[in-house]
Motif scaffolding. Structure first.
Motif, short mmCIF file in Angstrom:
data_model
loop_
_atom_site.label_atom_id
_atom_site.label_comp_id
_atom_site.label_asym_id
_atom_site.label_seq_id
_atom_site.Cartn_x
_atom_site.Cartn_y
_atom_site.Cartn_z
N HIS A 142 0.85 -1.19 0.00
CA HIS A 142 0.00 0.00 0.00
C HIS A 142 0.89 1.25 0.00
O HIS A 142 0.76 2.13 -0.85
CB HIS A 142 -0.91 -0.03 1.24
N GLU A 143 1.83 1.28 0.93
CA GLU A 143 2.69 2.46 1.04
C GLU A 143 3.60 2.60 -0.17
O GLU A 143 3.87 3.69 -0.64
CB GLU A 143 3.52 2.43 2.34
N HIS A 146 1.87 4.33 -2.94
CA HIS A 146 1.89 5.79 -2.78
C HIS A 146 3.19 6.36 -3.34
O HIS A 146 3.20 7.40 -3.99
CB HIS A 146 1.76 6.19 -1.31
N GLU A 162 -5.64 6.57 -2.28
CA GLU A 162 -5.83 5.49 -1.31
C GLU A 162 -6.44 4.25 -1.95
O GLU A 162 -6.06 3.12 -1.63
CB GLU A 162 -6.70 5.95 -0.14
N TYR A 222 -11.72 4.22 3.37
CA TYR A 222 -10.78 3.35 2.67
C TYR A 222 -11.52 2.24 1.92
O TYR A 222 -11.18 1.91 0.78
CB TYR A 222 -9.78 2.74 3.66
#
Ligand SMILES: [Zn+2]
Length: 593
Positions: A142-143, A146, A162, A222
């Motif tokens: 997920h990070e 980004h 997101e 989310y």
């Protein structure tokens, strides 16, 4: 030497700086090993932390695999940057919590499971190890998504950022090079099935994102963003391409509602389809087969205690928590008084604490000792700019650029200093370089605020126009950027231009939203006490007091304006752009006195 080779040398210098305690006075103390922090490095990633050796290694392998897979299936995606990537892996949530991001008043945000940020000298991912490996690597991917969105200049609203991060977070990579993308995110699906799904409109107009990490709706935001992205990418052939069309339209539409109805058709139909999709038993996924190159890293190595403390202090300094950063940094300097990274981070902490002179002294020392360290010169340049020592600052930004000419931040810093010195041609030339390296419209918005603070109103107006041309009114920042130009127009005596911008802002925003109230306040249709009473939290109060101050100044009520700006200085949220604007006004008024 080409630019690329030079960057390689800088990177090597940075690793060396972190690993070798220089000129330690007390050898025994500075040689002390950390009892639980270790590191693992490759040519552009460092994995550090107090997680177990096998966990650090797994984090490294999985991130490497993830990016080589994405590189293979999304050709053209940029997976590296000229700055190193530092991944902090914490052994559990308890040891991560101290390093959770802060809100605008320095309070730790609750319920954050990991984060990514990028600044001038590094890209940082911070992750706790969760009970299951699945949860840990979902957070990591997920990070990392980004990171990729940031590096690939995809300008996207918060919900999309997101939603995409969650979409790629569930990637499954088996040992035989079979990759599955779009696997159902079990936690998000559970949330969706236990709550009723809000209308997509709330996601698109930014209302859903308003109270993230403060209210109880974070989970739902989310989950909603994830299912929406999943549905758009995999759900239905007829919907494919609508998402990119929407992003394209955002830049040219008067509001996100307008872009949404053109791209998605009826939003009511979309809500109905999305609810039906979330109730399915089976979800589509993408399957890839192929051999993906995976880079190797060094072995996991022990770390010096001073290095580990310096890295912890640096992370806290990056989070803006000066008080928390001070402790590990001072401890590191007790063990190794000449420790470069600790001195560099402490210098930045002093600047955050408004002790600019102490900060500059520390940063000067580090910069002198490490003539080839980009970070040292960059942070010294920024500190000098903050202290209004423009000539020295400009010299240091030049120095930083000579060490990493791919740094948009270093060009941007130089552009801001030149602006403050009224060297407009130079400022403009540097700004052009920024856009060649990193074409994000947000630079113009930031440039506009500096121009306003420096009393350069024509420039502020020009920068806002450029920002709005590139990013459009539907962008969340659109109306706020317009307010900067409105204030500049007022001060130039151009009331008609200000009115016209406010009309466009009013058309772009949801009439029931807070930003609509601010727009009405600037238009003069609601009163001073009304905007202050409508402000519901610290962030909104920061905005209300700043804009009230701006209106008082226009009306010649300087004392009342100063009271509002001082409120922002003392009690406002520091991560709001209005905070910086209020401080700049106070400084300008002080200097005019
Ligand atoms: Zn995220």
């Amino acid at each position: 030497v080409t630019a690329r080779a030079r960057r390689g040398i800088v990177a090597a210098a940075l690793i060396a700086a972190a690993a070798i305690p220089l000129l330690a006075q007390s050898r025994a103390a500075s040689d002390k090993l950390s009892s639980d922090w270790r590191r693992l490095s490759s040519d552009d990633i460092d994995v550090v932390g107090n997680a177990s050796e096998s966990e650090l290694k797994r984090a490294f392998d999985r991130i490497q695999s993830f990016r080589s897979v994405l590189h293979a299936i999304l050709p053209g995606i940029r997976i590296r940057s000229s700055e190193r990537t530092l991944v902090y892996v914490f052994r559990d949530y308890g040891s991560f919590e101290r390093f959770a991001p802060r809100d605008g008043r320095g309070r730790r945000l609750a319920g954050v499971g990991g984060y990514f940020f990028s600044n001038a000298d590094s890209n940082v991912l911070a992750l706790p190890v969760f009970e299951t490996s699945e949860a840990t690597y979902q957070t990591a991917f997920h990070e990392y998504t980004h990171y990729l969105i940031d590096k690939n200049n995809v300008s996207s609203p918060r919900w999309l950022n997101e939603g995409l991060a969650d979409f790629y977070s569930t990637i499954e990579m088996d040992s035989k090079d079979k990759v599955t993308i779009g696997v159902v995110h079990a936690g998000r699906l559970r949330t969706l099935r236990s709550r009723s799904m809000p209308p997509v409109r709330r996601l698109l107009n930014g209302d859903s994102a308003l109270r993230l990490f403060v209210g109880g709706d974070t989970e739902l935001f989310y989950a909603h963003a994830w299912i929406f992205v999943h549905y758009m990418i995999l759900g239905e052939d007829g919907r494919r391409g609508q998402l990119s069309k929407y992003l394209q339209l955002l830049r040219s539409s008067a509001s996100n509602e307008e872009a949404a109805s053109q791209a998605f058709g009826s939003l009511e139909d979309l809500d109905r389809d999305l609810r039906a999709y979330s109730r399915r038993m089976m979800f589509p996924a993408l399957l890839f087969n192929g051999s993906f190159v995976r880079a190797a890293g060094s072995a996991v190595q022990p770390m010096l205690e001073a290095d580990a403390l310096a890295l912890q202090g640096e992370l806290l300094a990056n989070l803006g928590d000066a008080a928390a950063a001070e402790k590990p940094l001072e401890k590191a300097l007790t063990l190794a008084p000449r420790h470069l990274k600790a001195r560099l981070a402490l210098g930045r902490v002093r600047v955050l604490q408004e002790r600019a002179d102490d900060g500059i002294t520390l940063l000067n020392g580090v910069a002198d000792e490490t003539p080839a360290d980009f970070a040292a010169h960059f942070h010294l340049a920024s500190a000098l700019r903050k202290a209004d020592r423009f000539t020295d600052s400009l010299k240091e930004f030049e120095r930083a650029r000579s060490l990493n000419d791919g740094s948009a931040d270093a060009w941007f810093g130089g552009s801001l200093v030149a602006l403050s010195m009224n060297r407009d041609t130079e400022s403009e030339a540097a700004l052009r370089q920024v856009f060649l390296l990193d074409p994000k419209p947000g630079w113009y918005y930031s440039h506009a605020r500096t121009a306003l603070g420096a009393g350069r109103y024509e420039l502020a107006v020009r920068d806002v126009r450029r920002f709005l041309e590139l990013s459009g009114w539907a962008d969340e920042s659109g109306p706020y950027a317009a307010f900067v130009a409105v204030i500049a127009h007022w001060r130039l005596g151009q009331k008609a231009e200000a009115d016209s911008l406010l009309q466009q802002a009013a058309a772009a925003v949801n009439p029931k939203s807070w930003v609509a109230s601010v727009t009405q306040y600037l238009q003069g249709t609601i009163a001073d006490d009304e905007i202050l009473s409508r402000a519901k939290d610290g962030g909104q109060r920061t905005e209300a007091h700043t804009y009230a101050g701006m209106k008082m100044l226009l009306a010649g009520q300087t004392d009342a304006a100063v009271t509002h700006f001082k409120w922002v200085k003392e009690r406002g949220e520091r991560n709001y752009t209005e905070h910086g604007m209020a401080l700049a006004e106070l400084k300008r008024l002080e200097q005019a006195r």
